[in-house]
Scaffold this motif. Structure first.
Motif, PDB file in Angstrom:
ATOM      1  N   LEU A 174     -15.716  18.417 -14.552  1.00 57.65           N
ATOM      2  CA  LEU A 174     -15.230  17.133 -14.060  1.00 57.65           C
ATOM      3  C   LEU A 174     -14.651  17.311 -12.664  1.00 57.65           C
ATOM      4  N   SER A 175     -14.607  16.241 -11.890  1.00 52.83           N
ATOM      5  CA  SER A 175     -13.962  16.349 -10.579  1.00 52.83           C
ATOM      6  C   SER A 175     -12.460  16.444 -10.753  1.00 52.83           C
ATOM      7  N   SER A 176     -11.924  15.800 -11.832  1.00 56.30           N
ATOM      8  CA  SER A 176     -10.503  15.940 -12.142  1.00 56.30           C
ATOM      9  C   SER A 176     -10.232  15.439 -13.550  1.00 56.30           C
ATOM     10  N   TYR A 177      -9.144  15.945 -14.103  1.00 58.08           N
ATOM     11  CA  TYR A 177      -8.599  15.391 -15.346  1.00 58.08           C
ATOM     12  C   TYR A 177      -7.089  15.534 -15.256  1.00 58.08           C
ATOM     13  N   THR A 178      -6.396  14.487 -15.669  1.00 58.90           N
ATOM     14  CA  THR A 178      -4.933  14.474 -15.587  1.00 58.90           C
ATOM     15  C   THR A 178      -4.375  13.852 -16.864  1.00 58.90           C
ATOM     16  N   VAL A 179      -3.143  14.244 -17.164  1.00 57.83           N
ATOM     17  CA  VAL A 179      -2.418  13.649 -18.281  1.00 57.83           C
ATOM     18  C   VAL A 179      -1.212  12.930 -17.706  1.00 57.83           C
ATOM     19  N   ALA A 180      -1.140  11.632 -18.000  1.00 53.15           N
ATOM     20  CA  ALA A 180      -0.004  10.828 -17.544  1.00 53.15           C
ATOM     21  C   ALA A 180       0.166   9.644 -18.480  1.00 53.15           C
ATOM     22  N   ASP A 181       1.401   9.282 -18.704  1.00 50.50           N
ATOM     23  CA  ASP A 181       1.722   8.130 -19.544  1.00 50.50           C
ATOM     24  C   ASP A 181       1.044   8.190 -20.913  1.00 50.50           C
ATOM     25  N   GLY A 182       0.992   9.385 -21.501  1.00 53.61           N
ATOM     26  CA  GLY A 182       0.447   9.548 -22.842  1.00 53.61           C
ATOM     27  C   GLY A 182      -1.060   9.399 -22.942  1.00 53.61           C
ATOM     28  N   ALA A 183      -1.765   9.599 -21.837  1.00 56.26           N
ATOM     29  CA  ALA A 183      -3.218   9.484 -21.858  1.00 56.26           C
ATOM     30  C   ALA A 183      -3.861  10.553 -20.979  1.00 56.26           C
ATOM     31  N   LEU A 184      -5.065  10.935 -21.339  1.00 54.88           N
ATOM     32  CA  LEU A 184      -5.872  11.866 -20.559  1.00 54.88           C
ATOM     33  C   LEU A 184      -6.880  11.054 -19.778  1.00 54.88           C
ATOM     34  N   GLU A 185      -6.830  11.168 -18.471  1.00 60.91           N
ATOM     35  CA  GLU A 185      -7.759  10.479 -17.580  1.00 60.91           C
ATOM     36  C   GLU A 185      -8.770  11.482 -17.064  1.00 60.91           C
ATOM     37  N   MET A 186     -10.056  11.187 -17.224  1.00 62.10           N
ATOM     38  CA  MET A 186     -11.123  12.089 -16.772  1.00 62.10           C
ATOM     39  C   MET A 186     -11.972  11.397 -15.721  1.00 62.10           C
ATOM     40  N   LYS A 187     -12.329  12.134 -14.674  1.00 67.44           N
ATOM     41  CA  LYS A 187     -13.182  11.602 -13.618  1.00 67.44           C
ATOM     42  C   LYS A 187     -14.313  12.582 -13.387  1.00 67.44           C
ATOM     43  N   PHE A 188     -15.507  12.009 -13.219  1.00 68.66           N
ATOM     44  CA  PHE A 188     -16.676  12.849 -12.947  1.00 68.66           C
ATOM     45  C   PHE A 188     -17.188  12.562 -11.554  1.00 68.66           C
TER      46      PHE A 188
END
Length: 188
Positions: A174-188
């Protein structure tokens, strides 16, 4: 005077009952929120995102931007979601401690891998100890609007692994993945 002697124990009994009721109410006030946290389903940002047949696994919420997906953490803080491996739906758990995606033989058969062709020759260490795994390559893995091709994976014997772990062979693509506000956000 004799009457007052008999009233004293009755007053003590009423006082003791009041303390017992107060103690039960206090214990319920402390324990009930913890119990509800354990049995309540994880919050889902979108009512359509809940998977109908298994409430503990969520569909990823796709963003309006292509190549994005978001998974809300469950009550234990885990990121579980329904992925598509080789086009087939598979419930998986994001595991940053897993080098590769890992699934068992039964799942491998559903994904089109022939059991006879699996070569269990790679020694691996798991949380449950050492075992052998077979290396395979997934044509695709998808979640929400995120799609990654040609992803390394391990197949393990059914008794060695009950679920599917989505490890770093997916996340590092993935180009990035982050954890914030109780969620995992993934970007490709």
């Amino acid at each position: 005077m004799l009457q007052a002697a008999y009233d004293l124990p009755e007053d003590l009994i009423m006082l003791a009952r009041a303390f017992i009721i107060l103690g039960i109410a206090a214990a319920a006030a402390i324990e009930l929120p913890q119990y509800l946290t354990k049995v309540a389903p994880a919050p889902v940002e979108n009512a359509d995102a809940a998977v109908q047949d298994e409430p503990s696994v969520q569909k990823a919420n796709a963003s309006t931007r292509p190549g994005h997906a978001r998974i809300a953490a469950d009550a234990q803080g885990h990121f579980k979601a329904r992925f598509k491996l080789n086009g087939k739906p598979v419930d998986g758990l994001i595991d940053t401690g897993a080098t590769l995606i890992a699934f068992n033989q039964s799942t491998a058969r559903r994904l089109g891998f022939n059991s006879a062709s699996l070569d269990f020759k790679y020694p691996i260490n798991t949380a449950n100890g050492k075992t052998l795994a077979a290396y395979v390559k997934l044509a695709t893995i998808e979640i929400g609007d995120v799609r990654v091709r040609d992803v390394d994976a391990f197949v393990m014997k059914d008794q060695a692994l009950s679920g599917t772990l989505v490890g770093m062979s997916f996340l590092k693509r993935l180009s990035s993945y982050t954890v914030a506000d109780g969620a995992l956000e993934m970007k490709f």
